[in-house]
Design a protein around this motif. Structure first.
Motif, PDB file in Angstrom:
ATOM      1  N   ARG A 102       0.792  -1.227   0.000  1.00 56.29           N
ATOM      2  CA  ARG A 102       0.000   0.000   0.000  1.00 56.29           C
ATOM      3  C   ARG A 102       0.825   1.277   0.000  1.00 56.29           C
ATOM      4  O   ARG A 102       0.340   2.315  -0.371  1.00 56.29           O
ATOM      5  CB  ARG A 102      -0.984   0.006   1.165  1.00 56.29           C
ATOM      6  CG  ARG A 102      -0.337   0.062   2.510  1.00 56.29           C
ATOM      7  CD  ARG A 102      -1.373   0.018   3.575  1.00 56.29           C
ATOM      8  NE  ARG A 102      -0.733   0.161   4.881  1.00 56.29           N
ATOM      9  CZ  ARG A 102      -1.353   0.532   5.952  1.00 56.29           C
ATOM     10  NH1 ARG A 102      -2.636   0.792   5.896  1.00 56.29           N
ATOM     11  NH2 ARG A 102      -0.713   0.644   7.076  1.00 56.29           N
ATOM     12  N   GLY A 103       2.070   1.220   0.388  1.00 51.83           N
ATOM     13  CA  GLY A 103       2.916   2.415   0.386  1.00 51.83           C
ATOM     14  C   GLY A 103       3.529   2.722  -0.967  1.00 51.83           C
ATOM     15  O   GLY A 103       4.212   3.734  -1.135  1.00 51.83           O
ATOM     16  N   THR A 104       3.280   1.896  -1.958  1.00 51.64           N
ATOM     17  CA  THR A 104       3.859   2.067  -3.283  1.00 51.64           C
ATOM     18  C   THR A 104       3.199   3.245  -3.992  1.00 51.64           C
ATOM     19  O   THR A 104       1.978   3.320  -4.084  1.00 51.64           O
ATOM     20  CB  THR A 104       3.653   0.796  -4.128  1.00 51.64           C
ATOM     21  OG1 THR A 104       4.164  -0.323  -3.419  1.00 51.64           O
ATOM     22  CG2 THR A 104       4.357   0.907  -5.459  1.00 51.64           C
ATOM     23  N   ARG A 160      -4.682  -7.886 -15.754  1.00 52.11           N
ATOM     24  CA  ARG A 160      -5.641  -7.455 -14.743  1.00 52.11           C
ATOM     25  C   ARG A 160      -4.927  -6.597 -13.708  1.00 52.11           C
ATOM     26  O   ARG A 160      -3.793  -6.861 -13.340  1.00 52.11           O
ATOM     27  CB  ARG A 160      -6.225  -8.689 -14.056  1.00 52.11           C
ATOM     28  CG  ARG A 160      -7.216  -8.371 -12.967  1.00 52.11           C
ATOM     29  CD  ARG A 160      -7.881  -9.617 -12.481  1.00 52.11           C
ATOM     30  NE  ARG A 160      -8.641 -10.155 -13.606  1.00 52.11           N
ATOM     31  CZ  ARG A 160      -8.951 -11.438 -13.725  1.00 52.11           C
ATOM     32  NH1 ARG A 160      -8.574 -12.306 -12.830  1.00 52.11           N
ATOM     33  NH2 ARG A 160      -9.646 -11.862 -14.764  1.00 52.11           N
ATOM     34  N   LEU A 161      -5.609  -5.560 -13.254  1.00 49.45           N
ATOM     35  CA  LEU A 161      -5.103  -4.709 -12.191  1.00 49.45           C
ATOM     36  C   LEU A 161      -6.225  -4.479 -11.202  1.00 49.45           C
ATOM     37  O   LEU A 161      -7.333  -4.101 -11.597  1.00 49.45           O
ATOM     38  CB  LEU A 161      -4.628  -3.352 -12.743  1.00 49.45           C
ATOM     39  CG  LEU A 161      -4.233  -2.299 -11.711  1.00 49.45           C
ATOM     40  CD1 LEU A 161      -2.982  -2.723 -10.975  1.00 49.45           C
ATOM     41  CD2 LEU A 161      -4.035  -0.968 -12.365  1.00 49.45           C
ATOM     42  N   ARG A 162      -5.942  -4.731  -9.943  1.00 53.69           N
ATOM     43  CA  ARG A 162      -6.946  -4.499  -8.916  1.00 53.69           C
ATOM     44  C   ARG A 162      -6.340  -3.605  -7.843  1.00 53.69           C
ATOM     45  O   ARG A 162      -5.291  -3.920  -7.294  1.00 53.69           O
ATOM     46  CB  ARG A 162      -7.394  -5.818  -8.303  1.00 53.69           C
ATOM     47  CG  ARG A 162      -8.445  -5.594  -7.253  1.00 53.69           C
ATOM     48  CD  ARG A 162      -9.205  -6.824  -6.942  1.00 53.69           C
ATOM     49  NE  ARG A 162     -10.255  -6.471  -5.996  1.00 53.69           N
ATOM     50  CZ  ARG A 162     -11.124  -7.317  -5.534  1.00 53.69           C
ATOM     51  NH1 ARG A 162     -11.105  -8.557  -5.928  1.00 53.69           N
ATOM     52  NH2 ARG A 162     -12.031  -6.927  -4.681  1.00 53.69           N
ATOM     53  N   LEU A 163      -7.001  -2.495  -7.590  1.00 50.11           N
ATOM     54  CA  LEU A 163      -6.575  -1.559  -6.563  1.00 50.11           C
ATOM     55  C   LEU A 163      -7.535  -1.690  -5.389  1.00 50.11           C
ATOM     56  O   LEU A 163      -8.737  -1.461  -5.533  1.00 50.11           O
ATOM     57  CB  LEU A 163      -6.584  -0.119  -7.101  1.00 50.11           C
ATOM     58  CG  LEU A 163      -6.198   0.981  -6.130  1.00 50.11           C
ATOM     59  CD1 LEU A 163      -4.785   0.779  -5.625  1.00 50.11           C
ATOM     60  CD2 LEU A 163      -6.338   2.332  -6.790  1.00 50.11           C
ATOM     61  N   TYR A 164      -7.014  -2.096  -4.246  1.00 46.73           N
ATOM     62  CA  TYR A 164      -7.836  -2.286  -3.053  1.00 46.73           C
ATOM     63  C   TYR A 164      -8.049  -0.956  -2.333  1.00 46.73           C
ATOM     64  O   TYR A 164      -7.256  -0.022  -2.489  1.00 46.73           O
ATOM     65  CB  TYR A 164      -7.171  -3.291  -2.115  1.00 46.73           C
ATOM     66  CG  TYR A 164      -7.164  -4.694  -2.667  1.00 46.73           C
ATOM     67  CD1 TYR A 164      -8.266  -5.520  -2.537  1.00 46.73           C
ATOM     68  CD2 TYR A 164      -6.051  -5.190  -3.337  1.00 46.73           C
ATOM     69  CE1 TYR A 164      -8.263  -6.807  -3.048  1.00 46.73           C
ATOM     70  CE2 TYR A 164      -6.040  -6.471  -3.850  1.00 46.73           C
ATOM     71  CZ  TYR A 164      -7.150  -7.270  -3.698  1.00 46.73           C
ATOM     72  OH  TYR A 164      -7.139  -8.544  -4.204  1.00 46.73           O
ATOM     73  N   PRO A 165      -9.119  -0.844  -1.533  1.00 42.77           N
ATOM     74  CA  PRO A 165      -9.412   0.417  -0.839  1.00 42.77           C
ATOM     75  C   PRO A 165      -8.279   0.893   0.091  1.00 42.77           C
ATOM     76  O   PRO A 165      -8.124   2.084   0.304  1.00 42.77           O
ATOM     77  CB  PRO A 165     -10.667   0.100  -0.021  1.00 42.77           C
ATOM     78  CG  PRO A 165     -11.314  -1.031  -0.740  1.00 42.77           C
ATOM     79  CD  PRO A 165     -10.193  -1.826  -1.346  1.00 42.77           C
ATOM     80  N   ASP A 166      -7.482  -0.039   0.622  1.00 48.67           N
ATOM     81  CA  ASP A 166      -6.394   0.369   1.516  1.00 48.67           C
ATOM     82  C   ASP A 166      -5.119   0.745   0.765  1.00 48.67           C
ATOM     83  O   ASP A 166      -4.128   1.111   1.372  1.00 48.67           O
ATOM     84  CB  ASP A 166      -6.103  -0.718   2.550  1.00 48.67           C
ATOM     85  CG  ASP A 166      -5.545  -1.995   1.942  1.00 48.67           C
ATOM     86  OD1 ASP A 166      -5.505  -2.098   0.703  1.00 48.67           O
ATOM     87  OD2 ASP A 166      -5.144  -2.885   2.711  1.00 48.67           O
ATOM     88  N   GLY A 167      -5.134   0.672  -0.580  1.00 46.45           N
ATOM     89  CA  GLY A 167      -4.001   1.112  -1.378  1.00 46.45           C
ATOM     90  C   GLY A 167      -3.146  -0.007  -1.949  1.00 46.45           C
ATOM     91  O   GLY A 167      -2.262   0.257  -2.764  1.00 46.45           O
ATOM     92  N   ARG A 168      -3.362  -1.242  -1.537  1.00 43.35           N
ATOM     93  CA  ARG A 168      -2.610  -2.361  -2.115  1.00 43.35           C
ATOM     94  C   ARG A 168      -2.999  -2.536  -3.574  1.00 43.35           C
ATOM     95  O   ARG A 168      -4.107  -2.219  -3.973  1.00 43.35           O
ATOM     96  CB  ARG A 168      -2.929  -3.678  -1.393  1.00 43.35           C
ATOM     97  CG  ARG A 168      -2.423  -3.767   0.006  1.00 43.35           C
ATOM     98  CD  ARG A 168      -2.834  -5.088   0.628  1.00 43.35           C
ATOM     99  NE  ARG A 168      -4.303  -5.118   0.743  1.00 43.35           N
ATOM    100  CZ  ARG A 168      -5.035  -6.216   0.587  1.00 43.35           C
ATOM    101  NH1 ARG A 168      -4.489  -7.363   0.326  1.00 43.35           N
ATOM    102  NH2 ARG A 168      -6.348  -6.149   0.716  1.00 43.35           N
ATOM    103  N   ARG A 169      -2.067  -3.052  -4.365  1.00 38.96           N
ATOM    104  CA  ARG A 169      -2.337  -3.324  -5.774  1.00 38.96           C
ATOM    105  C   ARG A 169      -2.023  -4.780  -6.076  1.00 38.96           C
ATOM    106  O   ARG A 169      -0.987  -5.301  -5.672  1.00 38.96           O
ATOM    107  CB  ARG A 169      -1.471  -2.452  -6.679  1.00 38.96           C
ATOM    108  CG  ARG A 169      -1.848  -1.008  -6.711  1.00 38.96           C
ATOM    109  CD  ARG A 169      -0.888  -0.251  -7.625  1.00 38.96           C
ATOM    110  NE  ARG A 169      -1.274   1.110  -7.794  1.00 38.96           N
ATOM    111  CZ  ARG A 169      -0.865   2.096  -7.015  1.00 38.96           C
ATOM    112  NH1 ARG A 169      -0.050   1.857  -6.032  1.00 38.96           N
ATOM    113  NH2 ARG A 169      -1.267   3.333  -7.234  1.00 38.96           N
TER     114      ARG A 169
END
Length: 61
Positions: free
Chosen positions: A13-15, A37-46
């Motif tokens: 998530r800090g990326t 595929r790219l998935r961005l999670y609400p906490d910032g993880r990818r």
């Protein structure tokens, strides 16, 4: 029928967006990967899934 090889990347998530772009660009240019595929999670993880074609060479012998 096409066959693909897959590579899963998990970016913490800090990326920053710039760092993520640089990592994906390097994989695309030097490893011939393309974005599947790219998935961005609400906490910032990818979560990123890359793919590339598997080349099967037929024997000529």
């Amino acid at each position: 029928m096409l066959e693909y090889s897959y590579l899963d990347l998990y970016l913490p998530r800090g990326t920053t967006r710039e760092t993520a772009r640089r990592v994906l660009t390097e994989h695309a240019e030097y490893g011939h990967w393309e974005l599947d595929r790219l998935r961005l999670y609400p906490d910032g993880r990818r979560y990123v899934r890359l793919r590339r074609k598997v080349l099967r060479v037929a024997s000529t012998l």
